[in-house]
Design an enzyme around this catalytic site. Structure first.
Site, mmCIF file in Angstrom:
data_model
loop_
_atom_site.group_PDB
_atom_site.id
_atom_site.type_symbol
_atom_site.label_atom_id
_atom_site.label_comp_id
_atom_site.label_asym_id
_atom_site.label_seq_id
_atom_site.Cartn_x
_atom_site.Cartn_y
_atom_site.Cartn_z
ATOM 1 N N LYS A 152 0.784 -1.098 -0.081
ATOM 2 C CA LYS A 152 0.011 0.075 0.042
ATOM 3 C C LYS A 152 0.862 1.304 0.237
ATOM 4 O O LYS A 152 0.447 2.498 -0.475
ATOM 5 C CB LYS A 152 -1.084 -0.227 1.086
ATOM 6 C CG LYS A 152 -2.342 -1.076 1.097
ATOM 7 C CD LYS A 152 -2.975 -0.862 2.133
ATOM 8 C CE LYS A 152 -4.375 -1.837 1.834
ATOM 9 N NZ LYS A 152 -5.387 -1.789 3.003
ATOM 10 N N LYS B 56 -6.410 -10.862 -3.850
ATOM 11 C CA LYS B 56 -7.512 -11.384 -2.868
ATOM 12 C C LYS B 56 -8.702 -10.078 -3.227
ATOM 13 O O LYS B 56 -8.561 -9.044 -3.690
ATOM 14 C CB LYS B 56 -7.089 -11.271 -1.304
ATOM 15 C CG LYS B 56 -6.785 -9.696 -0.882
ATOM 16 C CD LYS B 56 -6.783 -9.628 0.522
ATOM 17 C CE LYS B 56 -6.467 -8.437 1.291
ATOM 18 N NZ LYS B 56 -7.658 -7.886 2.073
ATOM 19 N N LYS C 262 -11.709 -4.344 -0.411
ATOM 20 C CA LYS C 262 -12.416 -3.237 -0.649
ATOM 21 C C LYS C 262 -11.795 -2.336 -1.411
ATOM 22 O O LYS C 262 -12.575 -1.145 -1.872
ATOM 23 C CB LYS C 262 -12.517 -2.503 1.068
ATOM 24 C CG LYS C 262 -13.214 -3.384 2.019
ATOM 25 C CD LYS C 262 -12.960 -2.563 3.222
ATOM 26 C CE LYS C 262 -13.315 -3.086 4.406
ATOM 27 N NZ LYS C 262 -12.800 -2.540 5.616
HETATM 28 P P1 ATP Z 1 -9.336 -4.929 2.240
HETATM 29 O O1 ATP Z 1 -8.142 -5.303 1.821
HETATM 30 O O2 ATP Z 1 -10.576 -5.387 1.393
HETATM 31 O O3 ATP Z 1 -9.275 -3.442 2.066
HETATM 32 P P2 ATP Z 1 -8.798 -4.951 5.139
HETATM 33 O O4 ATP Z 1 -8.136 -6.304 5.313
HETATM 34 O O5 ATP Z 1 -8.041 -3.760 4.889
HETATM 35 O O6 ATP Z 1 -9.592 -5.354 3.797
HETATM 36 P P3 ATP Z 1 -10.909 -5.121 7.174
HETATM 37 O O7 ATP Z 1 -12.090 -4.353 6.787
HETATM 38 O O8 ATP Z 1 -10.283 -4.142 8.187
HETATM 39 O O9 ATP Z 1 -10.098 -4.786 5.546
HETATM 40 O O10 ATP Z 1 -10.740 -6.340 7.429
HETATM 41 C C1 ATP Z 1 -11.749 -7.194 8.192
HETATM 42 C C2 ATP Z 1 -11.130 -8.679 8.090
HETATM 43 O O11 ATP Z 1 -11.445 -9.200 6.658
HETATM 44 C C3 ATP Z 1 -9.800 -8.947 8.469
HETATM 45 O O12 ATP Z 1 -9.490 -9.992 9.449
HETATM 46 C C4 ATP Z 1 -9.181 -9.515 7.216
HETATM 47 O O13 ATP Z 1 -8.237 -10.193 7.313
HETATM 48 C C5 ATP Z 1 -10.358 -10.007 6.554
HETATM 49 N N1 ATP Z 1 -10.494 -10.033 5.170
HETATM 50 C C6 ATP Z 1 -10.042 -8.927 4.095
HETATM 51 N N2 ATP Z 1 -10.216 -9.437 2.971
HETATM 52 C C7 ATP Z 1 -10.529 -10.716 3.019
HETATM 53 C C8 ATP Z 1 -10.525 -11.773 1.819
HETATM 54 N N3 ATP Z 1 -10.472 -11.488 0.595
HETATM 55 N N4 ATP Z 1 -10.757 -12.999 2.397
HETATM 56 C C9 ATP Z 1 -10.908 -13.392 3.617
HETATM 57 N N5 ATP Z 1 -10.545 -12.439 4.701
HETATM 58 C C10 ATP Z 1 -10.608 -11.339 4.248
#
Ligand code: ATP
Ligand code: LTN
Length: 324
Positions: free
Chosen positions: A112, A193, A196
């Site tokens: 990031k 993956k 968001k």
């Molecule tokens: P993104 O990468 O989508 O912005 P993030 O990990 O920054 O997601 P959070 O909302 O803080 O977003 O994540 C909440 C939870 O969702 C965390 O435990 C993260 O590991 C899990 N998570 C995020 N993306 C995935 C995915 N593609 N598959 C499974 N678990 C996920």
């Protein structure tokens, strides 16, 4: 006394089924067995540029998502990170123990921020704030998706280092990463993956997508060459779609393969879309049930409970480090 869980999600973007299957689903499954703390990590949300006009709304929306997903405020402590100032305070102490090299190795930072001269220091030290979140509650178990595993390892290292240097203070937390669903992949690129922050909105199914949108996204999802519908590692697109089907239908892996034996991709995608739509329908009804006043009350109660525990840990840290 029950063992403790801590986990959280950021109030940025829209939650997708990856967040649900990797994390939230397990929060709900574990809430009876553990004393659970589920946090809306709004301080993490300002590590990337964001719009102040929407952050507060997103924070409250995320609380509604927790509730609609089945997190029960009678069993769990649901709260907003910034309502417990001890998170920011412990972050400072831990950041004095964290090595630059440790943070440079974090893959999320590499993805990031690295190479961008304008990336904020907060993005770099983000995992230290996450460590503080977890350690303040003497947490036993942290349910997370695969992408957060490295951050949890750092949390454990920091806790061990603090305990060694200043005396036993923190519990060493264990990750809970589900055997299936810990990394749901993008519908548009099975090498990435579901995220968001993906610019291609067709790659993610958001929890609030309507039936039409869900069906279109699944129809457009990339597939692999071949015709079989199975969990073959060499066919990651189909494996990902079938994993989503497996988790939402509640069938076993073998039952899923048997169910689709002889089906074509069109039929499979149709049934998958129907399963996702039906799964999300009650969730989308429930999310409208929480008015502002009841939400405020839940979050206020949550913050008070969280703070009573967090402040005890922080006092101990201040005493051990000679600050107080
Ligand atoms: P993104 O990468 O989508 O912005 P993030 O990990 O920054 O997601 P959070 O909302 O803080 O977003 O994540 C909440 C939870 O969702 C965390 O435990 C993260 O590991 C899990 N998570 C995020 N993306 C995935 C995915 N593609 N598959 C499974 N678990 C996920
Ligand atoms: N870093 C996580 C969100 C998060 C978290 C936590 C998860 C912040 N603090 C404590 C578990 C425990 C993410 O980006 N998904």
């Amino acid at each position: 006394m029950k063992k403790r869980i801590f986990s959280g999600a950021q109030p940025t973007g829209e939650l997708h089924i990856g967040n649900y299957l990797g994390a939230l689903k397990n929060w709900v499954a574990l809430q009876d067995e553990y004393a659970s703390f589920y946090c809306i990590v709004n301080l993490h949300a300002i590590t990337l540029p964001q719009d102040p006009k929407v952050l507060r709304q997103k924070t409250l929306d995320l609380a509604r998502i927790y509730l609609a997903a089945g997190v029960d405020p009678e069993k769990c402590t649901i709260f907003i990170q910034s309502d417990v100032p001890e998170h920011a305070e412990l972050t400072w102490v831990l950041s004095c123990l964290t090595r630059m090299g440790e943070l440079e190795r974090m893959t999320q930072f590499k993805d990031k921020g690295k190479g961008n001269e304008r990336a904020g220091v907060g993005l770099f030290t983000y995992p230290v704030l996450m460590a503080a979140d977890i350690l303040l509650y003497q947490t036993d178990l942290v349910p997370i998706g695969q992408d957060q595993k490295q951050h949890l390892e750092l949390t454990r290292d920091l806790a061990e280092r603090f305990n060694r240097d200043f005396g036993d203070t923190f519990k060493i937390p264990e990750p809970f990463i589900p055997p299936v669903g810990a990394k749901i992949m993008s519908l548009q690129d099975p090498a990435k993956k579901m995220s968001k922050s993906d610019e291609n909105l067709n790659g993610s199914i958001f929890l609030l997508d309507d039936a039409d949108t869900i069906t279109k996204k699944i129809k457009r999802a990339v597939t692999d060459s071949g015709t079989d519908i199975n969990f073959d590692e060499t066919r990651p697109a189909i494996k990902n779609l079938l994993t989503i089907y497996q988790l939402l239908s509640g069938k076993t892996a073998d039952e899923c393969v048997a169910h689709f034996a002889g089906s074509g991709y069109g039929d499979f995608k149709g049934q998958l879309a129907e399963t996702v739509v039906e799964f999300l329908r009650p969730f989308q009804v429930r999310i409208k049930e929480y008015d502002d006043a009841s939400l405020d009350a839940i979050l206020k109660r949550g913050a008070e409970k969280a703070r009573s525990i967090a402040s005890e840990t922080l006092q101990d840290v201040y005493k051990k480090t000679g600050i107080k």
